[in-house]
Write an enzyme that holds these catalytic residues in place. Structure first.
Site, PDB file in Angstrom:
ATOM      1  N   ASP A  52     -23.237  -4.363   2.041  1.00  0.00           N
ATOM      2  CA  ASP A  52     -23.791  -5.514   2.738  1.00  0.00           C
ATOM      3  C   ASP A  52     -24.727  -5.121   3.867  1.00  0.00           C
ATOM      4  OD1 ASP A  52     -22.602  -7.587   1.235  1.00  0.00           O
ATOM      5  OD2 ASP A  52     -20.699  -7.186   2.204  1.00  0.00           O
ATOM      6  N   ARG A  87     -11.933   4.235  10.876  1.00  0.00           N
ATOM      7  CA  ARG A  87     -12.427   3.227   9.940  1.00  0.00           C
ATOM      8  C   ARG A  87     -12.172   1.833  10.488  1.00  0.00           C
ATOM      9  NH1 ARG A  87      -8.337   3.925   4.821  1.00  0.00           N
ATOM     10  NH2 ARG A  87      -6.394   3.379   5.834  1.00  0.00           N
ATOM     11  N   ARG A 131     -16.381   8.887  -0.073  1.00  0.00           N
ATOM     12  CA  ARG A 131     -15.669   7.636   0.191  1.00  0.00           C
ATOM     13  C   ARG A 131     -16.198   7.014   1.469  1.00  0.00           C
ATOM     14  NH1 ARG A 131      -9.099   6.691   0.189  1.00  0.00           N
ATOM     15  NH2 ARG A 131      -9.061   4.988   1.698  1.00  0.00           N
ATOM     16  N   GLY A 132     -16.387   5.708   1.471  1.00  0.00           N
ATOM     17  CA  GLY A 132     -17.132   5.071   2.541  1.00  0.00           C
ATOM     18  C   GLY A 132     -16.379   4.677   3.781  1.00  0.00           C
ATOM     19  N   ASP A 133     -15.087   4.304   3.651  1.00  0.00           N
ATOM     20  CA  ASP A 133     -14.455   3.628   4.776  1.00  0.00           C
ATOM     21  C   ASP A 133     -14.412   4.476   6.040  1.00  0.00           C
ATOM     22  OD1 ASP A 133     -12.603   5.311   3.579  1.00  0.00           O
ATOM     23  OD2 ASP A 133     -10.912   3.931   3.754  1.00  0.00           O
ATOM     24  N   ARG A 134     -14.232   5.788   5.892  1.00  0.00           N
ATOM     25  CA  ARG A 134     -14.147   6.649   7.074  1.00  0.00           C
ATOM     26  C   ARG A 134     -15.459   7.403   7.345  1.00  0.00           C
ATOM     27  NH1 ARG A 134      -9.152   6.746   9.298  1.00  0.00           N
ATOM     28  NH2 ARG A 134      -7.376   6.166   7.988  1.00  0.00           N
ATOM     29  N   ASP A 175       1.790   3.375   3.032  1.00  0.00           N
ATOM     30  CA  ASP A 175       0.735   4.375   2.961  1.00  0.00           C
ATOM     31  C   ASP A 175       0.509   5.052   4.311  1.00  0.00           C
ATOM     32  OD1 ASP A 175      -1.372   5.816   1.692  1.00  0.00           O
ATOM     33  OD2 ASP A 175      -2.805   4.469   2.629  1.00  0.00           O
ATOM     34  N   LYS A 214      -6.329  -1.862   6.542  1.00  0.00           N
ATOM     35  CA  LYS A 214      -6.570  -2.149   5.126  1.00  0.00           C
ATOM     36  C   LYS A 214      -7.425  -3.392   4.929  1.00  0.00           C
ATOM     37  CE  LYS A 214      -4.074   1.350   3.781  1.00  0.00           C
ATOM     38  NZ  LYS A 214      -4.638   2.506   3.046  1.00  0.00           N
ATOM     39  N   ASP A 268       0.825  -1.203   0.000  1.00  0.00           N
ATOM     40  CA  ASP A 268       0.000   0.000   0.000  1.00  0.00           C
ATOM     41  C   ASP A 268       0.865   1.260   0.000  1.00  0.00           C
ATOM     42  OD1 ASP A 268      -2.336   1.810   0.720  1.00  0.00           O
ATOM     43  OD2 ASP A 268      -3.246  -0.183   0.849  1.00  0.00           O
ATOM     44  N   ASP A 310      -1.331  -0.105  -4.704  1.00  0.00           N
ATOM     45  CA  ASP A 310      -2.649   0.415  -5.059  1.00  0.00           C
ATOM     46  C   ASP A 310      -2.594   1.882  -5.459  1.00  0.00           C
ATOM     47  OD1 ASP A 310      -1.938   1.173  -2.508  1.00  0.00           O
ATOM     48  OD2 ASP A 310      -3.930   0.870  -1.653  1.00  0.00           O
ATOM     49  N   HIS A 311      -1.532   2.569  -5.109  1.00  0.00           N
ATOM     50  CA  HIS A 311      -1.301   3.978  -5.441  1.00  0.00           C
ATOM     51  C   HIS A 311       0.062   4.354  -4.892  1.00  0.00           C
ATOM     52  CE1 HIS A 311      -1.998   5.023  -1.224  1.00  0.00           C
ATOM     53  NE2 HIS A 311      -3.082   4.277  -1.276  1.00  0.00           N
ATOM     54  N   HIS A 369      -1.164  11.243  -1.092  1.00  0.00           N
ATOM     55  CA  HIS A 369      -0.823  10.282  -2.122  1.00  0.00           C
ATOM     56  C   HIS A 369      -0.163  11.002  -3.298  1.00  0.00           C
ATOM     57  CE1 HIS A 369      -4.345   7.505  -0.677  1.00  0.00           C
ATOM     58  NE2 HIS A 369      -3.364   7.594   0.198  1.00  0.00           N
ATOM     59  N   HIS A 377     -11.651  11.743  -0.230  1.00  0.00           N
ATOM     60  CA  HIS A 377     -12.819  11.446   0.595  1.00  0.00           C
ATOM     61  C   HIS A 377     -13.974  12.394   0.296  1.00  0.00           C
ATOM     62  CE1 HIS A 377     -11.122   8.474   3.438  1.00  0.00           C
ATOM     63  NE2 HIS A 377      -9.993   9.065   3.136  1.00  0.00           N
ATOM     64  N   SER A 409      -6.672   4.080  -1.808  1.00  0.00           N
ATOM     65  CA  SER A 409      -6.802   2.654  -1.524  1.00  0.00           C
ATOM     66  C   SER A 409      -8.176   2.121  -1.907  1.00  0.00           C
ATOM     67  CB  SER A 409      -6.533   2.395  -0.040  1.00  0.00           C
ATOM     68  OG  SER A 409      -5.208   2.741   0.286  1.00  0.00           O
ATOM     69  N   HIS A 413       1.635   8.869   5.292  1.00  0.00           N
ATOM     70  CA  HIS A 413       0.678   9.934   5.591  1.00  0.00           C
ATOM     71  C   HIS A 413       1.111  10.796   6.779  1.00  0.00           C
ATOM     72  CE1 HIS A 413      -2.459   9.362   2.728  1.00  0.00           C
ATOM     73  NE2 HIS A 413      -2.798   8.155   3.118  1.00  0.00           N
ATOM     74  N   ARG A 460      -8.973  14.995  11.055  1.00  0.00           N
ATOM     75  CA  ARG A 460      -9.624  13.771  10.588  1.00  0.00           C
ATOM     76  C   ARG A 460      -9.154  12.503  11.288  1.00  0.00           C
ATOM     77  NH1 ARG A 460      -7.400  12.611   4.545  1.00  0.00           N
ATOM     78  NH2 ARG A 460      -7.879  10.449   5.112  1.00  0.00           N
ATOM     79  N   ARG A 488      -3.651  15.341   4.864  1.00  0.00           N
ATOM     80  CA  ARG A 488      -3.150  14.091   4.281  1.00  0.00           C
ATOM     81  C   ARG A 488      -3.259  14.105   2.763  1.00  0.00           C
ATOM     82  NH1 ARG A 488      -3.350   9.507   7.984  1.00  0.00           N
ATOM     83  NH2 ARG A 488      -4.090   8.095   6.364  1.00  0.00           N
ATOM     84  N   ASP A 489      -4.435  14.427   2.260  1.00  0.00           N
ATOM     85  CA  ASP A 489      -4.665  14.432   0.821  1.00  0.00           C
ATOM     86  C   ASP A 489      -4.417  15.798   0.201  1.00  0.00           C
ATOM     87  OD1 ASP A 489      -5.502  11.781   1.114  1.00  0.00           O
ATOM     88  OD2 ASP A 489      -7.549  12.416   1.553  1.00  0.00           O
TER      89      ASP A 489
END
Length: 545
Positions: free
Chosen positions: A314, A202, A275-278, A419, A351, A17, A460-461, A490, A128, A68, A423, A195, A158-159
């Site tokens: 799900d 996450r 973006r969903g994870d966070r 990753d 991850k 990652d 992945d990046h 990233h 995000h 990611s 960060h 953040r 971060r981004d």
């Protein structure tokens, strides 16, 4: 279930990652690290450099960094799927976003003095959230008569370039002033925080992060400040050099010390992160009933809640969203499951969702529980540069033990250090993280060799290979004291792909492919496994020599 493919040897995929291909200069954390095992892999098998950003992974433009989520989605899908900001961009441009749940949001927010609360990352990093999306939401809210609106801002670091939260906050204040000028609209920023310590946890790694955001945004009981500017200035003064992502959660209060925008019964709440994870955990805090166990929510307000898009397919979370997600069917692991081959997915918590939910096309559960094993290795609850090796060794142990069992045909794993430590902007810690990843890859390679299998290593990046902010010409940027402005985001760099087959089969790269990238990985894996490649997949990156 179909008969298992006639393929005895295991194929092992390792995703490093955040480890891309940099310039090799003194700010390249990958080049600065000792990576003898990756160097050996480059000599032993096939090697190429592929795309992992922008339109190559379904984002809006090639200036968009990969991440990611979209990286794993694309790898698993075998096709380029409209992702993240682009999916929402398309919905905005086509007007779709205003035709569904948004109407219910406005109806709730314009009833009996209610308010509309917008919660999300204040960033134009397009990982995000999107500054453009936030601006359009505000403009639409004004056009539809939303009288009371409160913004709950999370700072990036971060981004985007770190220590710019004050600039983003000032820009938002200016936008609000322009939109409300000459009117009696009551629109304000009501809370905030970095953040990594506020709201955006996450995979249930630390519910305390979400609780801090809940107290800031919802209850209005976080540390009080009279403005966002006062909060940022004070918190920076208390901890010189602190990253935006670590700024303490706070609540904005009026001259009487009362919160200016807590969430009340009857309000409407929208998370504008796409973006969903966070975003999942805060979503759950709003929509789950008495069975919620993340933290003590106190008196949970009864609100109309919507997310920007589907965060967890799900669990159908959130039940209400402004934009419907892409449908990704026939992912590579679904095809492997249909072939009756046993699969392993292993990663540390940071991850884990990427190796399962995103890899599977936004599906958390196995396609065939009898042939698939998912392993979540708990991440340390500590700042990542304090333990930069993270769980690389433990992840390698898991893969090696599974290989020794001899029952798995496809084994995938993620090594998170490049990753997550990248960060932090800590260059020396990032070198340690990359070296830990290299050691893990080396140990896995030996196990694959012993099993007569095939090893595929990629990323992945990018991230850790470009650790300094740069000007438009690519030159490193320096602080006034001459120290580097360390980068925490990233990159848009290419990433490596190594294929080493220890079964005796030789492979060569396929010449002339149009922009080879992560979307070609699924076909590559199917070819290595001896399985047919669907016609709508992007082609394999390799062929028999």
């Amino acid at each position: 279930m179909s008969t298992p493919a006639q393929q005895a040897r295991p194929v092992v995929l390792v995703i490093m990652d955040g480890i891309g291909i940099g310039t090799g200069d003194e700010y390249d954390g990958v080049a600065a690290a000792q990576t003898p095992h990756l160097d050996a892999l480059r000599e032993q098998g096939t090697y190429q450099e592929i795309y992992a950003h922008g339109t190559h992974v379904g984002l809006s433009s090639d200036s968009d960094m990969g991440n990611s989520e979209v990286g794993h989605n694309t790898m698993g899908a075998g096709r380029i799927i409209p992702q993240g900001a682009k999916r929402v961009d398309d919905a905005v441009r086509g007007g779709e976003i205003w035709q569904g749940a948004w109407r219910d949001v406005v109806a709730a927010a314009t009833t009996d003095g209610a308010a509309l609360h917008l919660i999300g990352l204040l960033s134009d990093g397009n990982v995000h959230s999107s500054w453009e999306h936030l601006t359009l939401l505000l403009e639409q809210a004004k056009s539809e008569g939303v009288q009371r609106l409160r913004l709950h801002t999370l700072f990036d670091g971060r981004d985007v370039e770190d220590r710019t939260a004050d600039r983003y906050a000032a820009q938002l204040e200016s936008t609000l002033a322009d939109l409300t000028a000459g009117s009696d609209l009551d629109w304000r920023i009501a809370s905030g925080g970095g953040r990594m310590v506020t709201t955006m946890d996450r995979y249930e790694a630390n519910w305390g992060v979400v609780e801090a955001g809940w107290r800031a945004h919802v209850l209005g009981t976080a540390r009080p400040f009279t403005s966002v500017d006062e909060a940022i200035t004070t918190l920076r003064a208390e901890t010189p050099g602190i990253s935006d992502q670590l700024l303490e959660a706070f609540t904005v209060v009026d001259q009487d010390g009362q919160p200016v925008g807590p969430v009340r019964d009857g309000d409407a709440v929208v998370i504008f992160n796409f973006r969903g994870d966070r975003a999942i955990e805060l979503t759950r805090a709003f929509v789950e009933g008495d069975g919620f166990t993340g933290f003590d929510r106190g008196d949970r307000p009864d609100v109309f809640f919507a997310g920007m898009t589907l965060y967890d397919g799900d669990t159908n979370m959130p039940p209400v969203r402004l934009v419907q997600p892409p449908v990704i069917e026939d992912t590579v692991s679904e095809l492997i499951a249909r072939a009756g081959l046993r699969q392993l997915a292993a990663s540390e918590t940071q991850k884990y969702g990427h190796m399962t939910y995103f890899w599977n096309g936004n599906r958390s559960d196995p396609f065939d529980a009898s042939t698939e094993t998912y392993v979540d290795i708990p991440s340390d609850q500590i700042e990542f540069d304090k333990a930069p090796r993270m769980k690389a060794a433990e992840t390698a142990d898991c893969v090696i033990d599974a290989l020794a069992e001899g029952d798995y045909t496809f084994l995938r794993s993620n090594l998170a250090g490049g990753d997550m430590v990248g960060h932090t902007g800590n260059f020396e810690a990032t070198i340690v993280a990359v070296e830990a990843v290299d050691e893990a890859v080396g140990r896995i390679a030996e196990a694959v060799r012993a099993a007569g299998g095939c090893l595929v290593v990629t990323a992945d990046h990018g991230n850790s290979e470009d650790m300094v902010e740069r000007d438009k010409a690519g030159a490193p940027r320096m602080a006034p004291d001459g120290t580097p402005l360390w980068k925490t985001a990233h990159s848009t760099n290419l990433i490596p792909l190594y294929v080493a087959d220890y079964s005796g089969q030789r492979w060569t790269t396929v010449p002339g492919l149009d922009a080879p990238g992560l979307s070609n990985l699924a076909a590559t894996l199917l070819v290595l496994l001896g399985l047919p490649v669907p016609e709508d997949y992007r082609p394999s990156l390799i062929s028999p020599a």
